[in-house]
Design a protein around this motif. Structure first.
Motif, PDB file in Angstrom:
ATOM      1  N   ILE A 194     -23.631  20.807 -12.784  1.00  0.00           N
ATOM      2  CA  ILE A 194     -24.816  21.664 -12.805  1.00  0.00           C
ATOM      3  C   ILE A 194     -25.674  21.231 -13.980  1.00  0.00           C
ATOM      4  CG2 ILE A 194     -25.680  24.020 -13.072  1.00  0.00           C
ATOM      5  CD1 ILE A 194     -22.986  25.017 -11.986  1.00  0.00           C
ATOM      6  N   ALA A 195     -26.958  21.006 -13.736  1.00  0.00           N
ATOM      7  CA  ALA A 195     -27.860  20.541 -14.787  1.00  0.00           C
ATOM      8  C   ALA A 195     -29.069  21.459 -14.880  1.00  0.00           C
ATOM      9  CB  ALA A 195     -28.303  19.108 -14.505  1.00  0.00           C
ATOM     10  N   GLU A 196     -29.426  21.839 -16.102  1.00  0.00           N
ATOM     11  CA  GLU A 196     -30.603  22.671 -16.314  1.00  0.00           C
ATOM     12  C   GLU A 196     -31.070  22.555 -17.752  1.00  0.00           C
ATOM     13  OE1 GLU A 196     -29.476  26.678 -15.476  1.00  0.00           O
ATOM     14  OE2 GLU A 196     -27.696  26.602 -16.750  1.00  0.00           O
ATOM     15  N   MET A 197     -32.314  22.955 -17.991  1.00  0.00           N
ATOM     16  CA  MET A 197     -32.854  22.939 -19.342  1.00  0.00           C
ATOM     17  C   MET A 197     -32.374  24.169 -20.100  1.00  0.00           C
ATOM     18  SD  MET A 197     -34.604  20.176 -19.653  1.00  0.00           S
ATOM     19  CE  MET A 197     -35.499  20.520 -21.179  1.00  0.00           C
ATOM     20  N   ASP A 198     -32.195  24.019 -21.407  1.00  0.00           N
ATOM     21  CA  ASP A 198     -31.848  25.149 -22.242  1.00  0.00           C
ATOM     22  C   ASP A 198     -32.985  26.168 -22.215  1.00  0.00           C
ATOM     23  OD1 ASP A 198     -32.002  26.516 -25.128  1.00  0.00           O
ATOM     24  OD2 ASP A 198     -29.912  25.990 -24.716  1.00  0.00           O
ATOM     25  N   GLU A 199     -32.614  27.454 -22.128  1.00  0.00           N
ATOM     26  CA  GLU A 199     -33.617  28.503 -22.000  1.00  0.00           C
ATOM     27  C   GLU A 199     -34.486  28.645 -23.244  1.00  0.00           C
ATOM     28  OE1 GLU A 199     -31.569  32.071 -21.021  1.00  0.00           O
ATOM     29  OE2 GLU A 199     -30.882  31.362 -19.065  1.00  0.00           O
ATOM     30  N   ILE A 204     -33.854  20.322 -24.892  1.00  0.00           N
ATOM     31  CA  ILE A 204     -32.417  20.096 -24.695  1.00  0.00           C
ATOM     32  C   ILE A 204     -32.039  20.349 -23.234  1.00  0.00           C
ATOM     33  CG2 ILE A 204     -30.077  20.846 -25.280  1.00  0.00           C
ATOM     34  CD1 ILE A 204     -31.036  21.524 -28.051  1.00  0.00           C
ATOM     35  N   GLY A 205     -31.433  19.350 -22.628  1.00  0.00           N
ATOM     36  CA  GLY A 205     -30.909  19.502 -21.275  1.00  0.00           C
ATOM     37  C   GLY A 205     -29.407  19.688 -21.324  1.00  0.00           C
ATOM     38  N   SER A 215     -18.719  11.160  -6.242  1.00  0.00           N
ATOM     39  CA  SER A 215     -20.152  10.930  -6.451  1.00  0.00           C
ATOM     40  C   SER A 215     -20.659  11.417  -7.807  1.00  0.00           C
ATOM     41  CB  SER A 215     -20.943  11.634  -5.340  1.00  0.00           C
ATOM     42  OG  SER A 215     -20.747  13.040  -5.388  1.00  0.00           O
ATOM     43  N   THR A 216     -19.761  11.730  -8.739  1.00  0.00           N
ATOM     44  CA  THR A 216     -20.189  12.347  -9.987  1.00  0.00           C
ATOM     45  C   THR A 216     -21.067  11.420 -10.834  1.00  0.00           C
ATOM     46  OG1 THR A 216     -18.150  13.641  -9.973  1.00  0.00           O
ATOM     47  CG2 THR A 216     -19.421  13.668 -11.990  1.00  0.00           C
ATOM     48  N   ALA A 217     -20.778  10.127 -10.871  1.00  0.00           N
ATOM     49  CA  ALA A 217     -21.597   9.201 -11.655  1.00  0.00           C
ATOM     50  C   ALA A 217     -23.035   9.198 -11.139  1.00  0.00           C
ATOM     51  CB  ALA A 217     -21.000   7.798 -11.612  1.00  0.00           C
ATOM     52  N   ARG A 218     -23.189   9.151  -9.834  1.00  0.00           N
ATOM     53  CA  ARG A 218     -24.541   9.203  -9.253  1.00  0.00           C
ATOM     54  C   ARG A 218     -25.214  10.529  -9.574  1.00  0.00           C
ATOM     55  NH1 ARG A 218     -25.952  11.786  -4.987  1.00  0.00           N
ATOM     56  NH2 ARG A 218     -23.836  11.862  -4.112  1.00  0.00           N
ATOM     57  N   GLU A 219     -24.460  11.626  -9.440  1.00  0.00           N
ATOM     58  CA  GLU A 219     -25.020  12.942  -9.744  1.00  0.00           C
ATOM     59  C   GLU A 219     -25.472  13.026 -11.203  1.00  0.00           C
ATOM     60  OE1 GLU A 219     -22.821  16.465  -8.449  1.00  0.00           O
ATOM     61  OE2 GLU A 219     -21.658  15.189  -7.103  1.00  0.00           O
ATOM     62  N   LEU A 220     -24.681  12.433 -12.117  1.00  0.00           N
ATOM     63  CA  LEU A 220     -25.030  12.484 -13.539  1.00  0.00           C
ATOM     64  C   LEU A 220     -26.331  11.740 -13.800  1.00  0.00           C
ATOM     65  CD1 LEU A 220     -24.378  13.243 -16.460  1.00  0.00           C
ATOM     66  CD2 LEU A 220     -23.012  11.145 -16.623  1.00  0.00           C
ATOM     67  N   GLU A 222     -28.756  11.134 -11.690  1.00  0.00           N
ATOM     68  CA  GLU A 222     -29.851  11.908 -11.108  1.00  0.00           C
ATOM     69  C   GLU A 222     -30.186  13.124 -11.972  1.00  0.00           C
ATOM     70  OE1 GLU A 222     -28.384  12.817  -7.240  1.00  0.00           O
ATOM     71  OE2 GLU A 222     -28.823  10.827  -6.399  1.00  0.00           O
ATOM     72  N   ALA A 223     -29.162  13.771 -12.530  1.00  0.00           N
ATOM     73  CA  ALA A 223     -29.385  14.950 -13.364  1.00  0.00           C
ATOM     74  C   ALA A 223     -30.147  14.585 -14.633  1.00  0.00           C
ATOM     75  CB  ALA A 223     -28.047  15.593 -13.721  1.00  0.00           C
ATOM     76  N   ILE A 224     -29.758  13.485 -15.266  1.00  0.00           N
ATOM     77  CA  ILE A 224     -30.434  13.059 -16.498  1.00  0.00           C
ATOM     78  C   ILE A 224     -31.882  12.682 -16.213  1.00  0.00           C
ATOM     79  CG2 ILE A 224     -30.496  11.247 -18.248  1.00  0.00           C
ATOM     80  CD1 ILE A 224     -27.406  11.350 -18.191  1.00  0.00           C
ATOM     81  N   GLU A 225     -32.125  11.973 -15.119  1.00  0.00           N
ATOM     82  CA  GLU A 225     -33.490  11.602 -14.757  1.00  0.00           C
ATOM     83  C   GLU A 225     -34.342  12.846 -14.506  1.00  0.00           C
ATOM     84  OE1 GLU A 225     -32.627   9.102 -11.444  1.00  0.00           O
ATOM     85  OE2 GLU A 225     -32.649   7.243 -12.644  1.00  0.00           O
ATOM     86  N   LYS A 226     -33.755  13.842 -13.843  1.00  0.00           N
ATOM     87  CA  LYS A 226     -34.465  15.087 -13.557  1.00  0.00           C
ATOM     88  C   LYS A 226     -34.791  15.832 -14.854  1.00  0.00           C
ATOM     89  CE  LYS A 226     -33.527  19.632 -11.448  1.00  0.00           C
ATOM     90  NZ  LYS A 226     -33.247  20.369 -12.705  1.00  0.00           N
ATOM     91  N   LEU A 227     -33.798  15.948 -15.747  1.00  0.00           N
ATOM     92  CA  LEU A 227     -34.003  16.671 -16.993  1.00  0.00           C
ATOM     93  C   LEU A 227     -35.018  15.962 -17.892  1.00  0.00           C
ATOM     94  CD1 LEU A 227     -30.328  17.774 -17.776  1.00  0.00           C
ATOM     95  CD2 LEU A 227     -32.189  19.209 -16.937  1.00  0.00           C
TER      96      LEU A 227
END
Length: 473
Positions: A194-199, A204-205, A215-220, A222-227
């Motif tokens: 689960i990826a989200e920005m700090d409130e 900080i992501g 698929s966790t490496a791919r998910e990671l 994608e999460a970093i690129e999104k954040l």
């Protein structure tokens, strides 16, 4: 620290995940079969003799498959290695499902309340369960006409799962209504993070990784690129209560945070280093994370989680924050027998980049921060109602939880103050004001405690502090 129980808010997460994810470790993908060589037959003559004797002379009829399965399990158990075991067809399927990035079923997570399976959280978005209208706290009385009371959670989950396109009928109890729901199973993705920005910190992501599945490496990535697009300039990687997963995934993920050539992990057999894994574009595809990072761990961070944390701590000088990790320093390979059963076997030790074997010791964090003591208390009982006049450890835990929620309670006796606090709590949470703690009230108290822990997560707050200071330097 390792003797403490699972932190309470993580117990909730673990309990929910058990319907989808179970088991942990570091695994090497291995599809080779296992065969028995004919030259071994003489060595196994005693086994063959015992097998025939039990079949021929035991006073009752003996199922041959039961004997064979028992012999296979017995050989692995004789090694006294908890991570080496023979897996029957059902157990092998469970392990495979726990490391997969999807499964076939209905998309609902379950827990047991009063020995009945209950929907624990909102169904997966667009899943068959959501489309069928299942809701949180729906009790499942029957699966295809078979009563669920008395079954284990895993037994219920396995009966609900099935091939995509097939149907399952659930008998649901919702409040005072009972009805049947026919659901067509589908393919359900398993998000391992689960990826989200700090409130409160817009740069900080935060990324919570539950396991290292296919698929966790791919998910990671994608999460970093999104954040990054959302403004992240630093990251908190939360590995608390992560039991591990595929070695290939943790190698690829750790490589993203290291410079090419830096050591991720070393491997050893017979006290000899037999290899190592180093960061490279072959592992991470050229994707690198150069922003400041902090890693969170606890006593439930095991195996692949420990490889990741140790690699970043020792090779990249990334701060690791929390408590000492679980301490599982071995690698397993899974080999199939051809009949859908498998052998899960320890094949190597793994060592940190500096050469430390953390097995049964755990990885020491850079900065030690613990959960508050009440986080380690066990959940409240669901099969017993706590009421005035009772004295017990459960009541003491109840009084502690209520005190954390700002009620004036203490001690191990359910007294007038406890009764009034329970009534006040029930009133403010729209529950029937009985002054007694039944399963429904207990669950709501636990959810409020979970919220409290999330609001005062000292490990996370320390990570924010570290990253904030680093950004100002």
């Amino acid at each position: 620290m390792q003797n403490k129980q699972i932190p309470f808010h993580r117990y909730i997460i673990s309990l929910i995940c058990v319907a989808v994810i179970s088991g942990g470790g570091v695994y090497i993908a291995n599809n080779s079969g296992v065969t028995l060589a004919s030259e071994e037959e003489d060595e196994l003559q005693k086994v063959h003799t015992l097998y025939r004797t039990l079949q021929e002379d035991y006073y009752q009829k003996v199922d041959k498959d039961t004997l064979i399965e028992g012999a296979l399990k017995g050989m692995t158990e004789a090694l006294n290695d908890p991570y080496t075991t023979y897996l029957g067809k059902e157990e092998a399927e469970q392990l495979s499902n726990s490391l997969a990035d999807s499964f076939e079923g209905i998309g609902a997570t379950l827990t047991l309340v009063d020995n009945l399976p209950e929907v624990a959280q909102a169904p997966v978005k667009d899943s068959p369960a959501e489309k069928a209208g299942l809701k949180v706290h729906d009790k499942i009385l029957k699966v295809d006409g078979k009563e669920t009371i008395g079954q284990t959670l895993n037994e219920v989950v396995q009966s609900i799962r099935g091939e995509k396109g097939t149907q399952v009928t659930l008998t649901i109890q919702r409040a005072d209504k009972t009805f049947d729901v026919e659901i067509t199973r589908g393919k359900i993705p398993i998000a391992s993070l689960i990826a989200e920005m700090d409130e409160n910190q817009p740069t900080i992501g935060k990324i919570q990784i539950a396991s290292f599945n296919e698929s966790t490496a791919r998910e990671l990535q994608e999460a970093i690129e999104k954040l990054r697009k959302e403004g992240a300039q630093s990251f908190i990687i939360d590995l608390r209560q992560n039991p591990g997963g595929y070695l290939s995934q943790v190698e690829a993920m750790a490589s993203m945070f290291l410079e090419d050539g830096q050591t991720i992990v070393q491997f050893e057999t017979d006290d000899q280093i037999v290899g190592s894994s180093k960061a490279s574009s072959d592992l991470d595809g050229g994707f690198k994370v150069t922003e400041p990072v902090a890693v969170l761990v606890d006593g439930g961070s095991a195996s692949a989680s420990e490889i990741f944390a140790a690699a970043l701590k020792e090779s990249a000088n990334v701060p690791v924050i929390g408590t000492k990790t679980f301490g599982k320093g071995t690698v397993q390979a899974v080999n199939g027998f051809g009949d859908q059963s498998e052998l899960k076997m320890t094949v190597q030790k793994w060592l940190t980049p500096s050469g430390e074997w953390i097995n049964e010791k755990g990885l020491k964090p850079t900065i030690e921060v613990d959960f508050p003591e009440y986080a380690y208390l066990p959940p409240l009982p669901k099969n017993e109602t706590l009421k005035k006049g009772m004295t017990s450890e459960d009541v003491e835990n109840l009084n502690t939880f209520l005190h954390v929620l700002a009620y004036q309670t203490e001690g191990n006796t359910f007294n007038d103050a406890t009764e009034q606090a329970v009534k006040d709590f029930q009133s403010s949470n729209k529950l029937k004001e009985t002054g007694e703690v039944d399963a429904e009230t207990a669950v709501v108290i636990e959810l409020k405690i979970t919220d409290q822990l999330r609001k005062s997560d000292q490990m996370y707050e320390k990570a924010v502090e570290v990253l904030t200071k680093e950004s100002k330097q």
